[in-house]
Design a protein around this motif. Structure first.
Motif, short mmCIF file in Angstrom:
data_model
loop_
_atom_site.label_atom_id
_atom_site.label_comp_id
_atom_site.label_asym_id
_atom_site.label_seq_id
_atom_site.Cartn_x
_atom_site.Cartn_y
_atom_site.Cartn_z
N VAL A 7 0.83 -1.21 0.00
CA VAL A 7 0.00 0.00 0.00
C VAL A 7 0.86 1.25 0.00
CG1 VAL A 7 -1.76 1.30 1.25
CG2 VAL A 7 -1.90 -1.20 1.15
N ARG A 8 1.91 1.25 0.82
CA ARG A 8 2.75 2.44 0.91
C ARG A 8 3.37 2.79 -0.44
NH1 ARG A 8 6.05 0.90 4.82
NH2 ARG A 8 4.90 1.89 6.51
N VAL A 9 3.85 1.78 -1.15
CA VAL A 9 4.46 2.02 -2.46
C VAL A 9 3.42 2.58 -3.43
CG1 VAL A 9 5.48 0.90 -4.48
CG2 VAL A 9 6.29 0.31 -2.19
N ALA A 10 2.22 1.99 -3.44
CA ALA A 10 1.18 2.45 -4.36
C ALA A 10 0.72 3.86 -4.03
CB ALA A 10 -0.01 1.49 -4.34
N MET A 11 0.58 4.18 -2.74
CA MET A 11 0.11 5.51 -2.34
C MET A 11 1.14 6.59 -2.65
SD MET A 11 -2.41 5.75 0.79
CE MET A 11 -3.93 4.82 0.89
N ARG A 12 2.37 6.18 -2.88
CA ARG A 12 3.38 7.15 -3.29
C ARG A 12 3.67 7.03 -4.78
NH1 ARG A 12 6.47 6.59 2.47
NH2 ARG A 12 5.43 8.38 3.42
N ARG A 13 2.65 6.60 -5.52
CA ARG A 13 2.64 6.53 -6.98
C ARG A 13 3.66 5.54 -7.55
NH1 ARG A 13 4.03 10.77 -9.71
NH2 ARG A 13 4.90 12.01 -8.01
N HIS A 244 4.48 17.40 7.43
CA HIS A 244 5.80 17.21 6.81
C HIS A 244 6.89 17.98 7.57
CE1 HIS A 244 4.81 14.71 3.40
NE2 HIS A 244 3.75 15.46 3.15
N GLU A 245 6.56 19.19 8.03
CA GLU A 245 7.55 19.97 8.76
C GLU A 245 7.88 19.35 10.11
OE1 GLU A 245 6.00 23.92 8.98
OE2 GLU A 245 6.54 24.42 6.90
N ARG A 246 6.87 18.82 10.80
CA ARG A 246 7.08 18.29 12.14
C ARG A 246 7.60 16.86 12.15
NH1 ARG A 246 3.10 20.75 16.60
NH2 ARG A 246 2.51 22.70 15.61
N LEU A 247 7.21 16.08 11.15
CA LEU A 247 7.54 14.65 11.16
C LEU A 247 8.61 14.28 10.15
CD1 LEU A 247 3.88 13.30 11.48
CD2 LEU A 247 5.59 13.51 13.31
N GLY A 248 8.87 15.13 9.17
CA GLY A 248 9.92 14.87 8.19
C GLY A 248 9.74 13.55 7.48
N SER A 249 10.82 12.79 7.38
CA SER A 249 10.78 11.52 6.64
C SER A 249 9.90 10.48 7.32
CB SER A 249 12.20 10.97 6.50
OG SER A 249 12.77 10.71 7.78
N LYS A 250 9.52 10.72 8.58
CA LYS A 250 8.67 9.78 9.31
C LYS A 250 7.19 10.10 9.16
CE LYS A 250 12.17 8.67 12.79
NZ LYS A 250 12.50 8.64 14.24
N CYS A 251 6.86 11.06 8.32
CA CYS A 251 5.46 11.44 8.12
C CYS A 251 4.68 10.30 7.47
CB CYS A 251 5.36 12.69 7.25
SG CYS A 251 3.66 13.28 7.04
N PRO A 252 3.57 9.89 8.06
CA PRO A 252 2.74 8.89 7.40
C PRO A 252 2.23 9.38 6.04
CG PRO A 252 2.11 9.14 9.71
CD PRO A 252 3.05 10.26 9.38
N VAL A 253 1.82 8.46 5.21
CA VAL A 253 1.15 8.82 3.96
C VAL A 253 -0.12 9.59 4.30
CG1 VAL A 253 -0.09 7.86 1.98
CG2 VAL A 253 2.08 6.85 2.69
#
Length: 364
Positions: A7-13, A244-253
């Motif tokens: 799901v994560r891969v698909a939700m990020r196109r 995105h600002e608060r969680l950075g790379s750990k931001c959920p989809v």
């Protein structure tokens, strides 16, 4: 590839091993699918809201699909029959609330009586910090589901409404629509407070390891593009930016749900910065291929399967409609199969199994 990564891969196109399938399972469907006593179980969910997510997760495991939505539970309510109709009752005040929803998503329908009247009422709404949300125990049930889901299931939650959807809860649907025209300052003031609450809820959800945020509004297609630009777009954009600002790379989809006729809103929905848009409501005239052509290079797409066919159509009709969605949505990646809104209560296991098999065979 396991469900969460798929799901994560698909939700990020991207292009996972095959198209993932996330039916938006409502509690009434879960109750029927699991063979439980319908009315008794739904009344028990009103009294014990933690059962809501437990039943949905049990149903997801029963089917073997790729993910689920786990809601922040409402407060427990009593239930009482009034003139033969089951209604909620506030256990603190004894006040009689609206009827129990056996036909839609379960729970007690929101009242049409306003609970916010003035700016002072809005000022009085507390904004618990993320740590306070964590300590309050509301996320304990979701935390248990995340732990059990592991890598097999993608777990989604909604941090709360903060666009005109929120106004319909605190002002009633008709008043809220009139408020947008008659007192826009009041609407913005209320939405600002609701956004602050949702951000703290989202930060708490991120701490417990949620995989995706759903931000939603039922009325975007009703208000239209010009209203969307004023009352929806800035708030959705700020939520996405804050995460995105608060969680950075750990931001959920982050994905956006606008049911009904969202055709005129595709570009604006993509402008919010979300990763994915759904449910591509067929009953609202939305066409998957149109969304793919216009914004598929900017956001992933989820949904599109006609809910009337899922509820009342033949198995062949559902198979044909699912194939159409896969053919139109999966080209180039970034598509998740789902109903074009909440999975109807009456959807049969045979239809679900057919959709699961078709998604599993679709390799982009």
């Amino acid at each position: 590839m396991k469900g969460k990564e798929r799901v994560r891969v698909a939700m990020r196109r991207g292009k996972p091993d095959h198209v993932p399938f996330i039916p938006q399972i409502c509690v009434p469907h879960a109750v029927l699918s699991l063979g439980l006593e319908f009315e008794k179980t739904l009344l028990d969910v009103v009294r014990n809201p933690l059962r809501m997510n437990q039943l949905s997760f049990q149903c997801v495991k029963h089917y073997g699909v790729n993910g689920l939505r786990a809601w922040m539970p409402p407060a427990p309510l009593d239930v009482v029959q009034v003139d033969g109709i089951w209604r909620g009752r506030d256990p603190k005040t004894g006040g009689i609330l609206d009827r129990v929803d056996f036909c839609g998503g379960g729970g007690v329908l929101p009242s049409e009586e306003p609970t916010l009247h003035t700016m002072a009422d809005i000022d009085a709404i507390p904004v618990p910090t993320a740590d306070e949300v964590m300590r309050g125990g509301k996320l304990d049930g979701i935390k248990d589901i995340i732990r059990e889901a592991g890598e097999d299931y993608f777990v989604i939650s909604c941090p709360g409404a903060f666009t005109p959807e929120y106004l319909t809860f605190v002002r009633g649907k008709e008043r809220a629509m009139m408020d947008l025209m008659d007192q826009p300052e009041f609407c913005h003031y209320a939405q600002e407070k609701a956004l602050k609450v949702a951000i703290q809820n989202a930060l708490a959800l991120a701490q417990i390891g949620i995989d995706g945020f759903m931000i939603a509004d039922t009325y975007g297609g009703v208000v239209g593009p010009e209203g969307f630009k004023v009352f929806f777009l800035p708030y959705f954009q700020r939520f996405v930016r804050e995460m995105h600002e608060r969680l950075g790379s750990k931001c959920p989809v982050i994905y956006m749900h606008v049911c009904g006729n969202s055709t005129r809103l595709f570009e604006l929905m993509a402008d919010t910065g979300v990763d994915c848009i759904e449910p591509l409501d067929a009953l609202g005239g939305v066409q998957v291929h149109d969304a793919k052509r216009r914004v598929g290079h900017r956001v992933a797409l989820m949904g599109g399967v006609n809910t009337v066919k899922l509820a009342h159509g033949t198995l062949d009709e559902v198979v044909a409609d699912t194939r159409r969605c896969l053919e139109e949505g999966a080209v180039g990646g970034g598509y998740i199969l789902a109903a074009s809104d909440m999975l109807p209560t009456e959807t049969s296991r045979e239809k679900m199994q057919a959709m699961i098999e078709l998604a599993g065979k679709c390799k982009y």
